[in-house]
Scaffold this motif. Structure first.
Motif, mmCIF file in Angstrom:
data_model
loop_
_atom_site.group_PDB
_atom_site.id
_atom_site.type_symbol
_atom_site.label_atom_id
_atom_site.label_comp_id
_atom_site.label_asym_id
_atom_site.label_seq_id
_atom_site.Cartn_x
_atom_site.Cartn_y
_atom_site.Cartn_z
ATOM 1 N N VAL A 169 1.140 30.415 -29.223
ATOM 2 C CA VAL A 169 1.443 29.727 -27.959
ATOM 3 C C VAL A 169 0.509 30.291 -26.892
ATOM 4 N N LEU A 171 -1.113 31.639 -23.670
ATOM 5 C CA LEU A 171 -0.535 32.292 -22.501
ATOM 6 C C LEU A 171 -0.793 31.472 -21.241
ATOM 7 N N GLY A 173 -1.431 27.908 -19.887
ATOM 8 C CA GLY A 173 -1.434 26.478 -20.159
ATOM 9 C C GLY A 173 -2.412 25.747 -19.260
ATOM 10 N N ARG A 181 5.361 25.019 -21.982
ATOM 11 C CA ARG A 181 5.517 25.672 -23.286
ATOM 12 C C ARG A 181 5.276 27.178 -23.160
ATOM 13 N N SER A 182 4.262 27.560 -22.410
ATOM 14 C CA SER A 182 3.995 28.985 -22.216
ATOM 15 C C SER A 182 5.128 29.661 -21.454
ATOM 16 N N ASN A 186 6.705 32.046 -24.163
ATOM 17 C CA ASN A 186 6.230 33.404 -23.880
ATOM 18 C C ASN A 186 7.187 34.147 -22.961
#
Length: 247
Positions: A169, A171, A173, A181-182, A186
């Protein structure tokens, strides 16, 4: 001794069939009729039902006609468990949290253990020296975080979990979906890592057990030695049932 335990969760109904302490089979997504068919096929001697969602009453009564032995409707505040429960409000304690703690205590009867149960919610719970449940934390799970960003804002899209939970994923975006999503994925890893570090500061020999449906996502991302036992809640429910049968 053959036992059957089932867990009515927020997203699915799951069962586990044990022969003594060996998990023979498990499945999720059952309806009541499917569960009753499963009971007739497996013919357990004893059954336990637990829920963090709907009442188990509609599930328990039909089982009493199919099972010759003990049928337990698990209530954390009143059902005897092989563990001291030091939670201040046991009537509000989720069955899954206490069951996971019982499973951890059975696996590690003398050491401090932190249970990280990553499911609909992310629960981090402390089991002290294998004999006392102290409590811990409850935070939104991964899908809940994605849904909240979409539902509680005007323009942010609903982003799905990656189909491959082990995929990297980014870090940073470089578009809105990647940034969400990050932030969710994360951010959740950093949150759990931070909690583990704080618990380990107070108990250097602490063991961490990772469980739940999103265990595969967290497993390769958490630092340090982690035991991964996805079916920890079912194991704990089984040990609670055995405790009630034998006592």
């Amino acid at each position: 001794m053959r036992t059957l335990v089932f867990d009515i969760g927020n997203t699915a109904v799951k069962y586990g069939c044990f022969e003594d302490d060996v998990l023979l089979e498990t499945a999720a997504g059952l309806t009541l009729d499917q569960l009753l068919t499963t009971v007739q096929r497996l013919q357990p001697q004893h059954v336990l039902a637990a829920s963090v969602a709907a009442s188990t009453a509609d599930w328990i009564e039909p089982l009493r006609h199919l099972v010759a032995g003990t049928v337990v409707e698990f209530a954390p505040a009143t059902t005897p468990v092989p563990l001291r429960n030091a939670y201040a409000t046991p009537h509000t304690l989720g069955a899954d949290r206490l069951a996971a703690a019982v499973g951890a205590a059975w696996l590690r009867p003398s050491g401090d253990t932190l249970v990280v149960d990553a499911g609909t919610a992310i629960k981090c719970d402390w089991v002290e020296r294998g004999h006392t449940f102290r409590g811990g934390s409850i935070a939104p799970g991964l899908r809940m975080r994605f849904a909240a960003l979409h539902q509680l804002t005007g323009r942010l899209p609903l982003v799905a979990m990656p189909t491959d939970p082990t995929a990297a994923v980014a870090l940073m975006g470089d578009d809105t979906q990647a940034a969400i999503r990050s932030g969710v994925l994360n951010g959740a890893v950093a949150e759990v890592e931070g909690l583990i570090a704080r618990y380990r500061a107070s108990s250097p020999r602490l063991a961490v057990i990772l469980a739940g449906g999103d265990a595969r996502f967290f497993q390769p991302r958490l630092k340090g030695h982690i035991f991964v036992i996805p079916e920890l809640v079912l194991l704990g429910l089984h040990r609670i049932l055995v405790h009630n049968v034998e006592n």
